[in-house]
Design an enzyme around this catalytic site. Sequence first.
Site, PDB file in Angstrom:
ATOM      1  CG  LEU A  47      -8.000   8.570   3.299  1.00 51.02           C
ATOM      2  CD1 LEU A  47      -7.054   7.307   2.794  1.00 51.02           C
ATOM      3  CD2 LEU A  47      -9.419   8.250   3.131  1.00 51.02           C
ATOM      4  CB  VAL A  94      -4.707   4.469   5.220  1.00 44.64           C
ATOM      5  CG1 VAL A  94      -4.939   3.859   3.784  1.00 44.64           C
ATOM      6  CG2 VAL A  94      -4.131   5.878   5.329  1.00 44.64           C
ATOM      7  CE1 TYR A 119      -3.230  -2.817   0.423  1.00 41.07           C
ATOM      8  CE2 TYR A 119      -2.551  -2.849   2.971  1.00 41.07           C
ATOM      9  CZ  TYR A 119      -3.175  -3.515   1.956  1.00 41.07           C
ATOM     10  OH  TYR A 119      -4.172  -4.467   1.971  1.00 41.07           O
ATOM     11  CG  ASP A 179      -0.804   3.550   3.313  1.00 43.35           C
ATOM     12  OD1 ASP A 179      -1.697   2.573   2.734  1.00 43.35           O
ATOM     13  OD2 ASP A 179      -0.599   3.394   4.413  1.00 43.35           O
ATOM     14  CE1 TYR A 209       0.796   3.244   9.292  1.00 47.01           C
ATOM     15  CE2 TYR A 209      -1.006   3.532   8.030  1.00 47.01           C
ATOM     16  CZ  TYR A 209       0.060   2.716   8.216  1.00 47.01           C
ATOM     17  OH  TYR A 209       0.271   1.382   7.892  1.00 47.01           O
ATOM     18  CG  HIS A 265       4.013  -0.149   9.308  1.00 47.62           C
ATOM     19  ND1 HIS A 265       2.592  -0.066   9.412  1.00 47.62           N
ATOM     20  CD2 HIS A 265       3.705  -1.429  10.204  1.00 47.62           C
ATOM     21  CE1 HIS A 265       1.938  -0.946   9.451  1.00 47.62           C
ATOM     22  NE2 HIS A 265       2.556  -1.904  10.236  1.00 47.62           N
ATOM     23  CG  ASN A 321      -5.761  -2.607   7.899  1.00 48.88           C
ATOM     24  OD1 ASN A 321      -5.490  -2.187   6.611  1.00 48.88           O
ATOM     25  ND2 ASN A 321      -4.783  -3.089   8.449  1.00 48.88           N
ATOM     26  CE1 TYR A 322      -1.427  -1.656  11.385  1.00 47.59           C
ATOM     27  CE2 TYR A 322      -1.377  -2.431   9.282  1.00 47.59           C
ATOM     28  CZ  TYR A 322      -0.971  -2.548  10.526  1.00 47.59           C
ATOM     29  OH  TYR A 322      -0.503  -3.669  10.926  1.00 47.59           O
ATOM     30  CG  ASP A 367      -1.287   3.756  -4.778  1.00 51.00           C
ATOM     31  OD1 ASP A 367      -0.761   4.364  -5.703  1.00 51.00           O
ATOM     32  OD2 ASP A 367      -0.892   2.668  -4.615  1.00 51.00           O
ATOM     33  CE1 TYR A 368      -6.471   2.871  -1.751  1.00 58.10           C
ATOM     34  CE2 TYR A 368      -4.422   2.669  -1.322  1.00 58.10           C
ATOM     35  CZ  TYR A 368      -5.562   2.080  -1.693  1.00 58.10           C
ATOM     36  OH  TYR A 368      -5.558   0.527  -1.956  1.00 58.10           O
TER      37      TYR A 368
END
Length: 755
Positions: free
Chosen positions: A422, A493, A411, A413, A498, A556, A495-496, A416-417
């Site tokens: 988020l 993001v 991912y 994060d 940060y 990570h 399930n996690y 891409d997202y």
Amino acid sequence: MANGLKFSPRKTALALAVAVVCAWQSPVFAHGSEAHMVPLDKTLQEFGADVQWDDYAQMFTLIKDGAYVKVKPGAKTAIVNGKSLDLPVPVVMKEGKAWVSDTFINDVFQSGLDQTFQVEKRPHPLNSLSAAEISKAVTIVKAAPEFQPNTRFTEISLHEPDKAAVWAFALQGTPVDAPRTADVVMLDGKHVIEAVVDLQNKKILSWTPIKGAHGMVLLDDFVSVQNIINTSSEFAEVLKKHGITDPGKVVTTPLTVGFFDGKDGLQQDARLLKVVSYLDTGDGNYWAHPIENLVAVVDLEAKKIIKIEEGPVIPVPMEPRPYDGRDRNAPAVKPLEITEPEGKNYTITGDTIHWQNWDFHLRLNSRVGPILSTVTYNDNGTKRQVMYEGSLGGMIVPYGDPDVGWYFKAYLDSGDYGMGTLTSPIVRGKDAPSNAVLLDETIADYTGKPTTIPGAVAIFERYAGPEYKHLEMGKPNVSTERRELVVRWISTVGNYDYIFDWVFHDNGTIGIDAGATGIEAVKGVLAKTMHDPSAKEDTRYGTLIDHNIVGTTHQHIYNFRLDLDVDGENNTLVAMDPEVKPNTAGGPRTSTMQVNQYTIDSEQKAAQKFDPGTIRLLSNTSKENRMGNPVSYQIIPYAGGTHPAATGAKFAPDEWIYHRLSFMDKQLWVTRYHPTERYPEGKYPNRSAHDTGLGQYAKDDESLTNHDDVVWITTGTTHVARAEEWPIMPTEWALALLKPWNFFDETPTLGEKKK
């Protein structure tokens, strides 16, 4: 008792009753006329203040951002940040309930005694786009003949003015002679388009289609994928193999597909997502119920499933695993209160924060979150440059399992997202201390509409142990406390969750702390315990953390872009390696400790694995402290943490991910400053076939000696799961530091006295 007006059951009823009777014997007047009274508790809470009642002192404490107010029922004065304030109308009690004048909030919180927030008289040139500016940018873009209906917006952000002009503003107050300009990134179907918009003159400066790029995953893509899965008869049939007859209970997670040079059978120019699914059993934690070995490949343009990938059927783990504590009786804990009775030690002027000797600008970006800019340190009256910009550059969470539902999981994060999009609103007293000031931030959503995120960033000061201490025999103790100012931001993001902290020390150090919490992505397996026949194979790529559930080993990896300008922009990368050398000076010793110091003069040489036994400095060799040493900042990519350190990418060199994302494998990179080089994974990493980020930036091997250099640090952890992290994971940290090295002439906090 924050966020609620509560009275202790101790025997103070008589005193309270007397206060009630005395306070409400006759109408209350303000400015010669009868005051209009409103409930204190409800009014103050709607205003966003914490309301506390001290039963012993018979006093209310009201806390809102930088204001700390103490007021007694019937009193003609209140104490605001340690200073007395006359009240036109006192707080009165009636039937056990407190009442205040409808002007109370203005009388107290607009009194001028709280100096936390200051009016910005000269807007900072790096201020985020306002809601009005976002709307204006969208209006201008939509009027362009090239604009197509149904185009979505990936990013609408400030187009930064010239760096030299911004520094001139921050250091000398020189206005920036340039119009406010916006960068707009759009998705027309699967096509990426960049535009630059002049907001002042209401015109488009450039319109550029980006060939071969795949855009970000947008929030409405999540909705589209869920609808596609729910309405697919083909997918419903496959679900039956897993014992699932109601597709409406299936929760999907859309994931980027990565790049495998066609070995995954996917068309490179298609806009695709892979979808793994979970079963909602009603326990509030669908992550604990993975539908294993089932992946749907969705074409976002065709709005359909184009492929279903399957492995052996594994029963869905069905044991309830709520993570909200609903099935636990935790012991009651007494309050721990943090108070600042005289107000804050920092001020916020617009988006610029001043604390102790530090000044910096703060804005939120929809991709990387907070960007800290024009960071300076006031050294005995001289404002010294430290960093032009610092932010998350990018991050990746790669998994090490080759199975059908896992091999593609890496991912990106932010790239891409969009981690700023988020952003998770911060809860005071839980996500940040109760003394935190919470800042709202405004960004654009995928439709181009301005969206305000409440509590997006927290600012707070905290005690951090002794700054220094020495006790000399027969003399008084000499010590002082260390204070830190923390800028905290959280992004969720999937399930996690940060947590990123930028930590300013009053001694000139800057800490960068990255914390991971939330829920691990888990794999359904056959084994319930390590004594089961399948346990060894089931745990080849992870740890059995629950019956039938494996936490898969992953990493990570965070990269931070740090445009350090140490006392100016002419900087050089310097290495200092402590070494053992023979003793040639005589005496009984056979060896000595010496430091081998040398310059690292090019980008390729600067890309290094981090050795914590060595020292790496960004130095200004044209500026010296009073001893003649060049002023510098030490770069420490990994200064500790609570998980095993990620010392590099846990992939073989022939893996495509290894070549696409070079930043993972080395912890220190230094490149020449170029304003368009912002992301270690490249601007458009989704399905990228080669490295368009740090590997590309450093490829031309530019000189770093006495130039404007940008430091990139890669840090993080290799996450080997354990049972104590399930069903919810305590925050695990990776810490980095930027530390002054001969930047000052002496201990910078010498003689500090704190109340």
